[in-house]
Design a protein around this motif. Structure first.
Motif: not given
Lengths: 535, 413
Positions: B93-115
């Motif tokens: 969950a720790t790994r998933y969490y950090l990954s999801a936060v990284a994605v969520a930062i982009g999501f918050r301004m409608a940026l899809l960081n697939i990378g």
């Protein structure tokens, strides 16, 4: 009028939406062959009533009679089948089709082989054009037509479908005065041919000029019906509409100072193709001065204000802005100021340029955001909204409450999303926000569009007050009365150029209108969907 | 349409100016940005409802595969709550969490960081190579490795951001391609001729082991001091994930930067008019997302593997996208979503014992995400209509902040 069955009779129409009543016990009789005007303020219930008559809404109570026969209208198709047609305020035309194609779209006459019978369609359209005096060449593309002609195409479309009763929803909102006169000529011809016209407007002079009969709707119900325009004054109508006196836009004493707050010279903005949309515009706004900019929409106003705000890049010319607090700096220099041509939007805002955008949903608000978040918008680097890099929630919330109270924003609280407010209240919030923080320059695009008379008067008051305190204002409005009444100096923009400066104390809306269409050259106005909202 | 109108206030202007009827937020945008109901009851009720629905669907699925749904779920729960499983679940969950936060930062301004996937793998690999190559005293080595990972992740993500603002390249395309480039780059460098070495006795290649001084010990010592004794090693960098979550929350909700970010995501045009430099925000956001992505591999690298090898966990960036969606971009929501996903992944093995293919867990995860997304969107729309009605109704009954304050009920017209 002949004593026969009326074209339309509405009896005790009531329409409720959850929590509110949009129409209450409306009774309206429209005789055959008359131009019947229905006036009322924005939100008084005109649109709902017309939607009921056009089959877009079903009434909760009451009856609709057409030609003496009680009917139930479930869809607009039912209404069209009964001979009722509607010309919407915003045209629903396909730009890349010809007039002919637009008119027959969805009701195409067929040949024996299943193809479209263009010859028959053309014959009918030409016959109708002749009969009703609606001259439009059926083979030109709609995109090449001006606003007035597009409206004629809309009317032709409705007539083509066999309408005997035409509903025109705010037909003059997008027209300049000359086009309004032409429209009224057309309406009289339609009446002469025995058609019935239901004309919705809140512009009283127009109503008095064209209508045979006038009905007034206020707060969802008819407060006066079948008034004779020869016996009623515009003031009386206004009182009926608002239930009190009508405010007028006017400025009293001049507060214009010698300090040039904004000095634009040779400003040019090009399209990506290199065509100038703002062409060598030079303009000065002094402190305490309201400079009006008149023009048919789409003539460079949007690009000009966006260049002043730094949203759009200026391709040539300079913009200079006098910094410093109101009354703070010694007025030793009347020329000069900072060259802000290349400043970022935020820096301009922080320097004291306030901005009321023309499209409040796209540029003025974040609809999903709460009111207090929207209060911060555009001021998110300035107190009371922030302290250093931190958001000051309490400060922002307190100031939002202040704006809500001072500008009479009708809302149950400041935590509701902006989308939950009506358009007029959203606009009041924007105006309140932009007037706070003691701006030095206000760019106001249609500041009172779509809001009620009371709020309009209040905003005019705020503008007058701020002007007296030294605010410089650039005012853009489609409401010529507002523009003439509220401007110290009035420029006309056409094709991206300032083509004339007129004296607002002497100019009439008609003169201004002809200047706006390029002084006699009335074929080249580009399409615009502006609307006037003043009364 | 049937927008409520208020006959009592003639200021409800409808459809007069061109855009007076607001366009509703498109569903995909609302979902991506984690827009949801705002009322507290709905914010708690909606996920519960969604999870209940997905549980029912899952049970039906299990039934359809021929298994007994109740005993399957029971065995998953039994297995998932053993002490060994809990440690694995928390670490996952720790790994998933950090990954999801990284994605969520982009999501918050409608940026899809697939990378995020490429960013964290490249960051972990280069940081591992750095950590294995040098020896520094205790806190410095770890800090250097973490900082290096953040820089690598940020730079790799910045490429996509810069391409977007200068050349108009969609960040979706550029980050997907950068993932492929990162894979190729790692494959090239993870070679005994270059940054890695062969592990004797196996075909595995790995970066040199990070020295003892540069590692982060497990959290078990601390946990047993507060009375929790667990068998396996809990990541020592678990607190880092918590800190990242808190910083994310504070920045989004309490800083100017976060406000600009949110506004840019909700309405780019309004943000621009308000003075937000959209291009700069795109680059900043991508960098911030990449910096957090750089941290994803750190708990594993510094706490467990101490090297980057062919066995290093892969694909976390894609799991992060689903977890961010499920967690509605909210730090607490993401934490719960990460735990749920980790639980499902962890317990998938036990399903085989009851003759259910373990792949059904992937289906369950899909069901959960779809249900949550759909339920949230429906509730959100319902709530907006409700709010509009409430506002109209409250105004109709004279409950009005502006007038109450004046203490009068006189109408403006």
């Amino acid at each position: 009028m002949p004593e026969q069955v009326p074209a339309v009779r509405l009896t005790s129409i009531t329409k409720r939406f959850p929590g509110v009543v949009a129409n209450r016990d409306v009774n309206l009789t429209i005789e055959r062959g008359e131009v019947h005007a229905l006036c009322g303020e924005n939100g008084a219930g005109k649109s709902t009533l017309m939607k009921i008559l056009y089959g877009m809404q079903r009434p909760d109570e009451g009856a609709i009679e057409i030609e003496g026969e009680q009917v139930t209208l479930r869809t607009p198709a039912d209404a069209i089948g009964r001979g009722i047609g509607m010309v919407h305020q915003h045209f629903k035309l396909a730009d890349n089709l010809t007039v002919l194609e637009n008119v027959i779209l969805g009701a195409e006459p067929r040949t024996w082989f299943g193809g479209i019978d263009f010859a028959a369609a053309r014959a009918r359209i030409e016959e109708m054009s002749r009969a009703y005096g609606l001259s439009v060449d059926p083979d030109v593309l709609v995109e090449t037509l001006g606003v007035g002609k597009r409206q004629r195409v809309e009317i032709l479309k409705v007539l083509y479908r066999g309408a005997r009763v035409l509903i025109l929803d705010e037909p003059t909102a997008v027209l300049v005065p000359q086009e309004v006169d032409e429209l009224f000529g057309n309406l009289r011809e339609l009446r002469a041919e025995g058609l019935t016209v239901l004309f919705i407007s809140h512009k009283l002079d127009e109503v008095l000029a064209v209508a045979d009969t006038i009905s007034v709707i206020r707060r969802g119900t008819t407060v006066a019906t079948r008034l004779d325009p020869r016996e009623v004054t515009s003031r009386r109508l206004a009182e009926l509409m608002v239930g009190s006196e009508l405010p007028t836009p006017e400025l009293r004493d001049s507060t214009v100072t010698e300090d040039v707050q904004l000095d634009i010279s040779g400003l040019t903005v090009l399209t990506p193709e290199g065509r100038p949309v703002v062409d060598d515009v030079s303009l000065r706004i002094r402190r305490g001065e309201i400079v009006g900019l008149a023009g048919v929409e789409g003539n460079g106003q949007t690009e000009l204000i966006e260049a002043i705000m730094g949203i759009r890049h200026a391709d040539a010319g300079t913009i200079r802005f006098l910094p410093g607090g109101v009354g703070g700096r010694s007025p030793t220099m009347t020329r000069g100021g900072d060259d802000i041509t290349h400043w970022a939007t935020r820096k301009r805002r922080e320097a004291g340029i306030a901005y009321i955008p023309e499209d409040r949903h796209r540029h003025g608000l974040v609809l999903e955001g709460t009111l207090w978040e929207n209060r911060m918008l555009g001021h998110q680097t300035q107190p009371p909204n922030v302290r250093g890099p931190w958001i000051d929630r309490r400060g922002a919330r307190r100031d939002t409450t202040r704006i809500v109270q001072a500008y009479d924003v009708r809302t149950p609280g400041i935590d509701v999303p902006a989308a939950a407010l009506s358009g007029g209240n959203q606009q009041k919030l924007i105006v309140g926000r932009e007037m706070s923080g003691e701006p030095h320059l206000l760019i106001a695009a249609h500041p009172t569009r779509g809001i009620d008379v009371g709020a309009q008067a209040a905003i005019w008051d705020h503008l007058r007050q701020a002007r007296a305190d030294g605010l410089a204002v650039l005012l853009i409005s489609a409401d010529l009365e507002e523009l003439i009444g509220m401007s110290d100096t009035l420029h006309v923009i056409y094709g991206g150029r300032l083509v004339a400066e007129v004296d607002p104390r002497t100019v009439t809306p008609e003169d201004l209108g002809s200047a706006m269409t390029g002084a006699g050259d009335d074929s080249g106005d580009s399409s615009g969907d502006g609307s006037g909202a003043g009364s | 349409m049937s927008e409520p109108k208020d006959p009592g206030k003639p200021d409800l202007s409808k459809a007069e100016p061109p855009s007076d009827v607001p366009e509703p937020v498109p569903a995909w945008k609302a979902i991506m940005q984690g827009l949801g109901p705002t009322g507290l009851a709905l914010r708690i009720g909606s996920p519960l409802l969604a999870l209940l629905i997905s549980l029912v669907i899952t049970m039906i699925l299990l039934r359809a595969t021929g298994a007994d749904p109740f005993s399957s779920v029971q065995s998953m729960i039994d297995y998932g709550t053993t002490e060994n499983s809990i440690v694995d679940i928390v670490n996952r969950a720790t790994r998933y969490y950090l990954s999801a936060v990284a994605v969520a930062i982009g999501f918050r301004m409608a940026l899809l960081n697939i990378g995020v996937d490429g960013q964290y793998r490249l960051a972990a690999f280069l940081a591992a190579a750095l950590g294995g190559a040098i020896t520094l005293p205790a806190p410095l080595g770890q800090l250097l490795v973490i900082a290096a990972a953040m820089v690598v992740g940020g730079v790799w993500a910045a490429i996509a951001g810069v391409l977007k603002v200068t050349r108009g390249v969609s960040e979706v395309l550029s980050t997907i391609m950068l993932n492929a480039i990162a894979t190729g780059l790692i494959a090239y460098l993870l070679n005994d001729q270059r940054l890695a070495e062969l592990r004797p006795g196996s075909n595995n290649v790995a970066t040199p082991k990070i020295p003892e001084d540069g590692r982060v010990g497990s959290l078990n010592g601390f946990l047993s001091s507060i009375g929790i004794d667990l068998p396996g090693a809990v990541y020592g960098l678990l607190p880092l994930a918590i800190v990242v979550g808190i910083v994310f929350w504070v920045v989004i909700n309490h800083t100017r930067f976060g406000f600009d970010l949110k506004v840019s995501g909700m309405s780019p045009s309004a943000a621009q008019a308000s003075g937000v430099n959209a291009r700069r925000m795109i680059v900043y956001t991508m960098v911030a997302s990449g910096v957090v992505a750089g941290l994803i591999g750190m708990p594993e690298l510094l706490g467990a593997s101490h090297e980057y090898s062919l066995n290093f966990p892969a694909g976390l960036g894609f799991t992060g996208i689903t977890v961010a969606l499920l967690g509605r971009n909210h730090p607490a929501g993401i934490a719960l979503a990460a735990l749920l996903f980790a639980f499902l992944d962890q317990t998938s093995d036990v399903l085989q014992e009851v003759d259910v293919p373990k792949e059904i867990v992937g289906v369950m995860q899909g069901v959960v995400v779809l249900t949550v997304v759909i339920v949230y969107e429906l509730v959100r729309r319902w709530e907006i209509r409700l709010q509009q009605r409430t506002v109209a109704a409250e105004l109709a009954t004279g409950h009005d902040l502006a007038r109450e304050a004046r203490g009068s009920t006189g109408s403006a017209s």
